[in-house]
Design a protein around this motif. Structure first.
Motif, short mmCIF file in Angstrom:
data_model
loop_
_atom_site.label_atom_id
_atom_site.label_comp_id
_atom_site.label_asym_id
_atom_site.label_seq_id
_atom_site.Cartn_x
_atom_site.Cartn_y
_atom_site.Cartn_z
N ARG A 21 3.48 -3.24 0.38
CA ARG A 21 2.01 -3.15 0.45
C ARG A 21 1.41 -2.84 -0.92
NH1 ARG A 21 3.18 -0.10 5.11
NH2 ARG A 21 2.60 1.85 4.04
N LEU A 22 2.01 -1.90 -1.62
CA LEU A 22 1.48 -1.51 -2.93
C LEU A 22 1.54 -2.68 -3.91
CD1 LEU A 22 2.97 2.07 -3.47
CD2 LEU A 22 0.56 1.49 -3.18
N ILE A 23 2.67 -3.37 -3.95
CA ILE A 23 2.81 -4.47 -4.90
C ILE A 23 1.80 -5.56 -4.61
CG2 ILE A 23 4.34 -6.35 -5.61
CD1 ILE A 23 6.68 -4.33 -5.30
N ASN A 24 1.65 -5.94 -3.35
CA ASN A 24 0.69 -6.99 -3.02
C ASN A 24 -0.74 -6.57 -3.34
OD1 ASN A 24 2.52 -8.96 -2.12
ND2 ASN A 24 2.67 -8.00 -0.11
N ILE A 27 -1.30 -6.90 -7.15
CA ILE A 27 -1.46 -8.28 -7.61
C ILE A 27 -2.83 -8.82 -7.18
CG2 ILE A 27 -0.56 -10.64 -7.40
CD1 ILE A 27 2.25 -9.35 -7.16
N GLU A 28 -3.24 -8.51 -5.97
CA GLU A 28 -4.57 -8.93 -5.51
C GLU A 28 -5.68 -8.27 -6.31
OE1 GLU A 28 -4.38 -7.70 -1.47
OE2 GLU A 28 -2.89 -9.24 -0.91
N SER A 29 -5.41 -7.09 -6.88
CA SER A 29 -6.44 -6.33 -7.62
C SER A 29 -6.48 -6.68 -9.10
CB SER A 29 -6.18 -4.83 -7.45
OG SER A 29 -6.24 -4.45 -6.09
N GLY A 30 -5.61 -7.56 -9.56
CA GLY A 30 -5.65 -7.99 -10.94
C GLY A 30 -4.65 -7.34 -11.87
N THR A 31 -3.79 -6.48 -11.35
CA THR A 31 -2.77 -5.88 -12.20
C THR A 31 -1.93 -6.99 -12.84
OG1 THR A 31 -2.68 -3.85 -10.89
CG2 THR A 31 -0.74 -4.37 -12.21
N ASP A 32 -1.72 -6.89 -14.15
CA ASP A 32 -1.09 -7.97 -14.90
C ASP A 32 0.43 -7.91 -14.94
OD1 ASP A 32 -3.55 -9.33 -16.08
OD2 ASP A 32 -3.87 -7.26 -16.72
#
Length: 290
Positions: A21-24, A27-32
């Protein structure tokens, strides 16, 4: 890039569902980029098999959407080589190697440590200097020697000193990318030539941290300062106790995971709860169910 926490159940076992959940969400939030099992990920208290599985599962979940940098440092050179080899085997894009802690090696010892790892494993390597936690400070001239090695590509500098950042950029030029490892000075680091931030605060504020980094790397000082001001209270609150104590408590408070953490780290002291809650509220984040 987020220095991702390792979510755990109350008994200290790894919470694999929360990890996904955290990883997805990141990525959805723009973390590069995802830094898996760095020191914020409690690497010092994970066994070899857990360490390997965390990196492997992270690579699978990310599925090439962003780079995965695996924390593979250690205070024994052979141990760091073993972790780095395994990270390469499971598909990590690069490795993050913290300076050996407690041993307090000389500058020559640091050079030989990182040189030996780089020669042993052909994967891009990011050196990590955090003297407040390791007891040893890797000096710019040592980094410059290591920059001559092809697969030493970057340095995460967490001394928290802008004077050190200026010295590194002057010494290294474009030979090695400089990344901040200190949220409080990350903006200025990027504005003077740093390439990004490996962030603890991004664990709870990924989108805003991404936007601030984007502005700072582009040299947009006014926009970067405005965004950094929004993050400042969180940056402070999340370090009231040694990392990752406060950030794991905050993520549990927000409902992203259980409050598990491993000894010798202990849950956030109760007298800090309101301070962290206030920082989250000021940023617009509410506890789960609120």
């Amino acid at each position: 890039m987020v220095a991702l926490v390792t979510p755990m159940h109350a008994d200290g076992s790894v919470d694999w569902n929360a990890l996904e959940r955290l990883i997805n969400w990141h990525i959805e939030s723009g973390t590069d980029g995802i830094v898996s099992v760095g020191t914020t990920g409690e690497s010092a208290t994970l066994g070899f098999n857990e360490h390997d599985e965390l990196i492997g599962r992270t690579v699978e979940i990310v599925d090439n959407r962003v780079p995965v940098i695996a924390g593979t440092g250690g205070n024994a050179t052979d141990e760091a080589i073993r972790l780095t080899r395994q990270a390469k085997r499971v598909g990590a894009d690069a490795c993050l190697l913290v300076t050996p802690y407690y041993n307090k090696p000389t500058q020559e010892g640091l050079y030989r440590h990182f040189h030996t790892i780089a020669m042993a494993v052909d994967i891009p390597q990011v050196l990590y200097n955090v003297p407040s936690r390791t007891g040893v400070d890797m000096l710019p001239e040592t980094v410059a020697r290591l920059a001559e090695i092809d697969n030493v590509v970057a340095l995460k500098e967490a001394k928290g000193s802008l004077d050190r950042i200026h010295e590194l950029i002057k010494t290294l030029g474009e030979d090695v990318a400089i990344f901040s490892g200190d949220d409080g000075t990350a903006m200025e680091t990027m504005l003077v030539g740093g390439k990004g931030n490996i962030s603890v605060t991004a664990n709870v504020a990924p989108q805003k941290m991404h936007e601030m980094c984007q502005a700072a790397v582009a040299g947009e000082r006014e926009r970067a300062e405005a965004l950094d001001a929004e993050l400042a209270k969180l940056n402070s609150a999340l370090f009231l106790e040694p990392n990752p104590v406060a950030v794991k408590w905050a993520l549990a408070e927000l409902g992203y995971m259980e409050p598990g953490i491993r000894l010798p780290m202990t849950p956030l002291a109760e007298h800090f709860h309101d301070t962290v809650r206030d920082a989250l509220a000021d940023f617009g984040l509410s506890p789960a169910g609120a």
